[in-house]
Design a protein around this motif. Structure first.
Motif, PDB file in Angstrom:
ATOM      1  N   ARG A 175       1.908   5.242  -0.063  1.00 45.02           N
ATOM      2  CA  ARG A 175       1.479   6.520   0.466  1.00 45.02           C
ATOM      3  C   ARG A 175       1.934   7.659  -0.459  1.00 45.02           C
ATOM      4  N   ASP A 200      -2.769   1.511  10.393  1.00 45.31           N
ATOM      5  CA  ASP A 200      -2.893   1.556   8.930  1.00 45.31           C
ATOM      6  C   ASP A 200      -3.321   0.232   8.311  1.00 45.31           C
ATOM      7  N   ASN A 225       5.730   2.880   1.639  1.00 43.01           N
ATOM      8  CA  ASN A 225       4.541   2.056   1.876  1.00 43.01           C
ATOM      9  C   ASN A 225       4.133   2.137   3.349  1.00 43.01           C
ATOM     10  N   SER A 226       2.893   1.716   3.605  1.00 41.44           N
ATOM     11  CA  SER A 226       2.306   1.928   4.937  1.00 41.44           C
ATOM     12  C   SER A 226       2.922   1.045   6.022  1.00 41.44           C
ATOM     13  N   VAL A 259       0.862  -1.190   0.000  1.00 46.15           N
ATOM     14  CA  VAL A 259       0.000   0.000   0.000  1.00 46.15           C
ATOM     15  C   VAL A 259       0.898   1.240   0.000  1.00 46.15           C
ATOM     16  N   GLU A 298     -13.080   1.969   5.598  1.00 44.07           N
ATOM     17  CA  GLU A 298     -12.157   1.478   6.622  1.00 44.07           C
ATOM     18  C   GLU A 298     -12.864   0.640   7.689  1.00 44.07           C
ATOM     19  N   ASP A 348      -4.802   3.747   0.880  1.00 44.24           N
ATOM     20  CA  ASP A 348      -4.387   4.963   1.579  1.00 44.24           C
ATOM     21  C   ASP A 348      -5.167   6.129   0.984  1.00 44.24           C
ATOM     22  N   THR A 349      -5.834   6.881   1.844  1.00 45.19           N
ATOM     23  CA  THR A 349      -6.609   8.027   1.366  1.00 45.19           C
ATOM     24  C   THR A 349      -5.776   9.285   1.584  1.00 45.19           C
ATOM     25  N   TYR A 350      -5.444   9.946   0.491  1.00 43.72           N
ATOM     26  CA  TYR A 350      -4.585  11.137   0.555  1.00 43.72           C
ATOM     27  C   TYR A 350      -5.264  12.201   1.416  1.00 43.72           C
ATOM     28  N   ARG A 353     -14.294   7.481   3.470  1.00 36.93           N
ATOM     29  CA  ARG A 353     -13.185   6.765   4.093  1.00 36.93           C
ATOM     30  C   ARG A 353     -13.648   5.946   5.299  1.00 36.93           C
ATOM     31  N   GLU A 411      -5.897  -0.183   5.609  1.00 35.66           N
ATOM     32  CA  GLU A 411      -5.592   0.273   4.240  1.00 35.66           C
ATOM     33  C   GLU A 411      -5.364  -0.895   3.276  1.00 35.66           C
TER      34      GLU A 411
END
Lengths: 228, 228
Positions: free
Chosen positions: A41, A89, A53-54, A39, A113, A97-99, A109, A92
Motif C-alpha cells: 500500500r 482487500d 501490506n494489505s 500487496v 476488482e 492496490d489502487t492509490y 478499478r 487486490e
C-alpha cells in the motif's frame, strides 16, 4: 478417510459437498490469499522501515473495529464490520492496490476488482463464495451502517499511521485540503466524534505546511505520507 | 471540541471517561500495535520471499475462522474466536515470537508475555484493557471451545503454508513425528475432520523423508519449513 467417521461437517449436513471436498476448496483459497501479504500500500509503517501490506493493514483495522465501534453514529454489528474488513482487500491479490488519488487507476478499478472477486471468491464452496462476494460488494457500496463504518476505519488507519510516525516527521502527500476531506468523508458520517480528530490534524497540517509532499506511490524516494 | 456536541460516546455514557480521553487512549494503543508488523515468525510465505510477520498471520487465521468454524467439533461463537485470534499475538511486540520448539524460550515465555500484556493492553481505557487481557488469557489457557478452536487454527496455518509452497519444495523442520503431532494436538480435539488432513500430510512427509530440516529459526540460510 477412516471408516465409520462421518463425512459431513455441520455445514455439510445441509445438502452441500462432503466435508473433505469443502475443506479442499477452502484450503485452496486459504493458500491463495497468502499473496495479500505481498500487496503493498501507499502507507509507510510508523517506524519508517517499509510500506504496509494489505494483509497486515486488514488485521489492524479489524482490531480498530473491536475498539472503536462504540464511536459509531449508528449501532453496528461488530462481527459484521470485522468480516467486511477482513475480506475487503482480498481482490487486490489480482487487481493490485489502487492509490486513492490515482484518477486513471480508479477509472478501471471496478472492472479489475470484479474479475478478481469472481476468480478468488469463486474458489470457495458455493455458499461461502456467495457470502464473501456479498460482503465485498457491501463494503464497496457503502450503503449500510456497517459498511460505512468499515470504510471509515479503512480510511482512518493510514491517516493515523501517517500522523504518528516514530520520528515525528509527518506530512500529507495530498496538496489540497478538499482532497483529504473527501477521502476522509466516511468518518464524518459514520463516526462524528472521530471526525473532530481528523479535522484537528488536517488543520494543523495546513497551518504548519505539512502537506503536498507530492510524489505518487511507486516513485523511488517518495516521502512519508498518508496512504490510500 | 465544538460547543453543543455531546462529549460522550455510547460507551462513554456508562460512567466512563469522556469520549475524547477514551479515544486518546485507544489511539495510543492503535499506533503502538503497528509494531506487530515487525515481529517475524518462523514461517516462510508460500512464495518463499520472506518470513511471515505476526500481524499478517493474525489476519490470515481470522479469515480461516470465518471459513472453517463449520468444522469445529463443538459449535463456537465465530466473533469470539476472531477476537481471540486478532489480539493473541499482540504481546509479541514486547516479548517477541517464541519458536514453538525452542524449549529455553518457552520456559520464560509466560513471564515475558505477562509483562507485555500489562504494558500494552494497559494503554487502553480500563474496561477495554480488562477485556483484552481476558481474551489473551482465554486464548493461552485453551480451556474453552472457542480458545481451543482458535489455537487449532493458529497451529494449522503455518502447517498449511509450509506444505503448500509455490515451488512445491516443502519439508518439516522438526525431526520427530511426536514433536509435530504434539504441536498440532489442538486440531485433533477442536476439529477432528481437519485432523485427517494433518495426519495425511505428516504421514506423507515421513514416508518421503520430508522432515528434520533442522536449523532453528534465526539461523541464516535455514531451509523452508513450518512455523511455530
Amino acid at each position: 478417510l477412516r471408516r465409520g467417521e462421518g463425512e459431513r461437517s455441520r455445514a455439510g449436513a445441509a445438502g452441500q459437498l462432503p466435508v473433505r471436498d469443502r475443506f479442499a476448496q477452502q484450503l485452496d483459497f486459504i493458500v491463495a490469499i497468502d499473496k495479500l501479504k505481498g500487496v503493498l500500500r501507499a502507507t509507510r509503517l510508523t517506524d519508517g522501515s517499509r510500506d504496509e501490506n494489505s494483509a497486515e493493514h486488514s488485521w489492524h483495522i479489524a482490531v480498530m473495529a473491536m475498539l472503536l465501534h462504540e464511536h459509531a453514529a449508528q449501532e453496528v454489528d461488530v462481527l459484521h464490520v470485522i468480516r467486511l474488513l477482513l475480506i475487503h482487500d482480498i481482490v487486490e491479490i489480482d487487481a493490485g492496490d489502487t492509490y486513492c488519488y490515482d484518477e486513471a487507476g480508479q477509472a478501471d478499478r471496478d472492472v479489475r476488482e470484479g474479475m478478481a472477486a469472481r476468480r478468488l471468491f469463486g474458489m470457495l464452496p458455493d455458499d461461502q463464495s456467495s457470502e464473501f462476494i456479498a460482503l465485498w460488494e457491501e463494503f464497496e457500496a457503502m450503503q449500510t451502517p456497517a459498511a460505512l463504518f468499515a470504510n471509515a476505519l479503512d480510511r482512518l488507519q493510514p491517516f493515523l499511521l501517517g500522523r504518528h510516525r516514530d520520528d515525528g516527521d509527518w506530512r500529507f502527500r495530498a496538496t489540497s485540503r478538499d482532497q483529504i476531506m473527501n477521502r476522509m468523508a466516511p468518518v464524518r458520517s459514520a463516526a462524528p466524534q472521530l471526525w473532530r480528530y481528523v479535522e484537528a490534524v488536517v488543520d494543523d497540517a495546513f497551518a504548519s505546511g505539512r502537506h503536498g509532499a507530492g510524489h505518487p506511490p511507486g516513485v523511488a524516494g517518495r516521502p512519508p505520507g498518508e496512504g490510500g
